[in-house]
Design an enzyme around this catalytic site. Structure first.
Site, PDB file in Angstrom:
ATOM      1  N   GLY A 199      22.126  79.603  -2.988  1.00 31.97           N
ATOM      2  CA  GLY A 199      20.933  78.879  -3.426  1.00 31.97           C
ATOM      3  C   GLY A 199      20.673  79.095  -4.899  1.00 31.97           C
ATOM      4  N   ASN A 200      19.475  78.759  -5.345  1.00 33.77           N
ATOM      5  CA  ASN A 200      19.097  79.033  -6.737  1.00 33.77           C
ATOM      6  C   ASN A 200      17.613  79.351  -6.803  1.00 33.77           C
ATOM      7  OD1 ASN A 200      17.569  76.484  -7.261  1.00 33.77           O
ATOM      8  ND2 ASN A 200      19.579  75.572  -6.822  1.00 33.77           N
ATOM      9  N   TYR A 201      17.126  79.661  -8.006  1.00 32.41           N
ATOM     10  CA  TYR A 201      15.761  80.185  -8.148  1.00 32.41           C
ATOM     11  C   TYR A 201      14.668  79.109  -8.221  1.00 32.41           C
ATOM     12  CZ  TYR A 201      17.769  84.765  -9.053  1.00 32.41           C
ATOM     13  OH  TYR A 201      18.430  85.955  -8.930  1.00 32.41           O
TER      14      TYR A 201
END
Ligand code: CTP
Length: 396
Positions: free
Chosen positions: A208-210
Site C-alpha cells: 500500500g502507500n501512505y
C-alpha cells in the site's frame, strides 16, 4: 449573506437554550427572517414570549395552536425555510432526528425540511462521547446534516469537557458561510477517486502507500456543497462519507478502482483522479497466509497495474473534463507536464514531496495547477479544504 433568508431556529430542552436568544438576535441583525420552533422541553428553559418578541413571529411548539385550533403545517414550514438550525440539539433530539421519531413539531419539521439542516449538539461530556450519541451523529452526517461540533469547556454539570454548545457567533458564521457557497455545480456529475489502493500478497498482507484520502474527500465535500452529484471511488481509508449528494464506492485494489471508474466515467461531466493508485500489484496473491517457516526467503514478482487516469483519457468525449494529480520528488514541473500529455488530462495538480506542507498525511497542501493549454496557477500552502476550493474554481 443572511439578508432576507428564511431560517428555522429549532430549540430543544437543554441549558444552552438561553444562548439561542443570542443566535436569534444575530440572525435578525444580519437581516434574516426567523421562525422559532421549540420542543415542549425547550420551553422549560426559555420562554416563548422572549423568543416571539425577538423574532417578531409567534413561536411554534405544538401541532395546533390551542386557543384558535389553527394547524401549524410542518410541511409548509419545511418548504419556506432556506436553512434550519437546531441549537441546542440535545442527545434525545439528535436520537429522534437520526431515527425519524416524529413525536413533536420540531422533529416533524426537520423531517419535512428541504433545505440544509445544521445541528449544534449540547450535552454533558459523557453523554456526548457515548457510543449511542456518536452513532446518531454519524447517521445524521450521512443524512446530510451539518454538525456544528461542541466546544471543550465548562459544562452546566460542573464537569469540564466536550459537549458545550458552540458559541452563537460561530454558529451564525457557519450558517452565513454556507449561504455564501455558490451552487455553481448544480446538475453536474463528478467522479472522484481518493485514498490509496491495497494490492494483496496473501489474505492478510498487502502493498500500500501512505495516502490518507484527505484531499480526495475534501474535494468530494466541496463539490457536493456546491450542488454537484458526486461518485467517490475510495480506496481503504477510515473517513466518514461527506455530507450531501455523495455516492461512495469502496474498493481495495487498483484493478477494482479501474473497473468502477471505467463503468462510471461515460455518465460523468468530470473526473478528478486524486487516488494514490499503486503502480504495481503482486503477480499472484497466495490463497492462504504465506508461512515463514515453510517458505523461507521469497521474491515477490510485481506486474504493472492499469493506469486509470490514462484509460479515462482514451475514453474522454467532448465536454468531459479530466483532472489528475502529480506528486513528485524531483524535476516536478517536467514530470507533471509529461503526465498531463500522456494521460490526455485537461488539468494536472502538481504537489511536491520536497515541500513539508504538501503530500501524504498533512492537513495542508501547496499546489500548482497546470492546464492542457499551458496556463499555470500557483497557490501558497493552504488547508486541504481550501485547496479543494481552489482546484474546483480553476478546473470545473
Ligand atoms: N493514476 C491512475 N492510475 C494509476 C496511476 C496513477 O489513475 N495506475 C493517476 C493518479 O490518480 C494521478 C495521476 O494518475 O491523478 C498521476 O499519478 P502518479 O502516481 O503521480 O503517476 P504515475 O503515472 O503512476 O507515474 P509515476 O508513479 O511513475 O510517477
Amino acid at each position: 449573506m443572511l439578508q432576507g433568508k428564511h431560517i428555522i431556529l429549532g430549540i430543544t430542552g437543554g441549558i444552552a437554550a438561553y444562548k439561542s436568544v443570542q443566535i436569534l438576535r444575530l440572525l435578525r441583525k444580519a437581516g434574516a427572517e426567523v421562525q422559532v420552533v421549540i420542543t415542549p422541553a425547550g420551553k422549560e428553559f426559555i420562554t416563548p414570549v422572549t423568543l416571539s418578541s425577538l423574532s417578531g413571529k409567534p413561536v411554534i411548539s405544538e401541532f395546533f395552536t390551542a386557543n384558535t385550533g389553527v394547524w401549524n403545517s410542518h410541511v409548509d414550514l419545511g418548504l419556506w425555510a432556506d436553512a434550519m438550525v437546531i441549537a441546542p440539539a440535545t442527545a434525545s433530539s439528535l436520537a429522534k432526528m437520526a431515527n425519524g421519531v416524529a413525536d413533536n413539531m420540531l422533529i416533524t419539521t426537520y423531517l419535512s425540511a428541504k433545505c440544509q439542516v445544521f445541528a449544534a449538539p449540547a450535552m454533558d461530556l459523557d453523554m456526548y462521547s457515548h457510543p449511542s450519541t456518536q452513532r446518531n451523529l454519524r447517521t445524521l452526517e450521512q443524512d446530510g446534516v451539518i454538525l456544528i461540533e461542541p466546544a471543550d469547556g465548562y459544562l452546566a454539570s460542573g464537569l469540564v469537557g466536550k459537549g458545550r454548545m458552540e458559541e452563537p457567533e460561530q454558529i451564525v458564521k457557519v450558517l452565513a458561510e454556507h449561504m455564501a457557497t455558490p451552487r455553481d455545480l448544480e446538475g453536474k456529475k463528478i467522479l472522484i477517486t481518493a485514498g490509496p489502493t491495497h494490492e494483496n500478497i496473501d489474505p492478510v498482507r498487502f502493498i500500500g502507500n501512505y495516502s490518507s484520502g484527505k484531499m480526495g474527500y475534501s474535494l468530494a465535500a466541496r463539490c457536493a456543497e456546491r450542488g454537484a452529484e458526486v461518485w467517490l471511488v475510495s480506496g481503504p481509508v477510515s473517513r466518514t462519507t461527506p455530507a450531501g449528494n455523495v455516492h461512495r464506492i469502496d474498493v481495495t485494489s487498483a484493478r477494482e478502482m479501474h473497473d468502477a471508474c471505467v463503468e462510471l466515467f461515460p455518465g460523468m461531466d468530470a473526473a478528478i483522479m486524486c487516488a494514490a493508485v499503486a503502480d504495481y500489484a503482486p503477480a499472484e496473491c497466495a490463497d492462504s497466509k504465506i508461512k515463514r517457516e515453510s517458505t523461507g526467503e521469497i521474491t515477490l514478482r510485481l506486474v504493472p497495474n492499469p493506469d486509470i487516469a490514462a484509460k479515462l483519457g482514451t475514453m474522454k468525449r467532448e465536454g468531459q473534463k479530466l483532472i489528475g494529480f502529480a506528486l513528485e520528488t524531483n524535476n516536478e514541473h517536467a514530470h507533471a507536464i509529461d503526465k498531463l500529455r500522456r494521460k490526455n488530462l485537461d488539468f494536472i495538480v502538481l504537489n511536491s514531496l520536497r515541500n513539508p506542507k504538501a503530500g501524504f498525511g498533512v492537513d495542508t497542501n501547496q499546489v500548482t495547477i497546470i492546464s492542457a493549454d499551458g496556463e499555470e496557477h500557483d497557490f501558497p500552502a493552504k488547508d486541504k479544504n481550501i485547496v479543494a476550493t481552489d482546484i474546483i474554481d480553476v478546473t470545473l
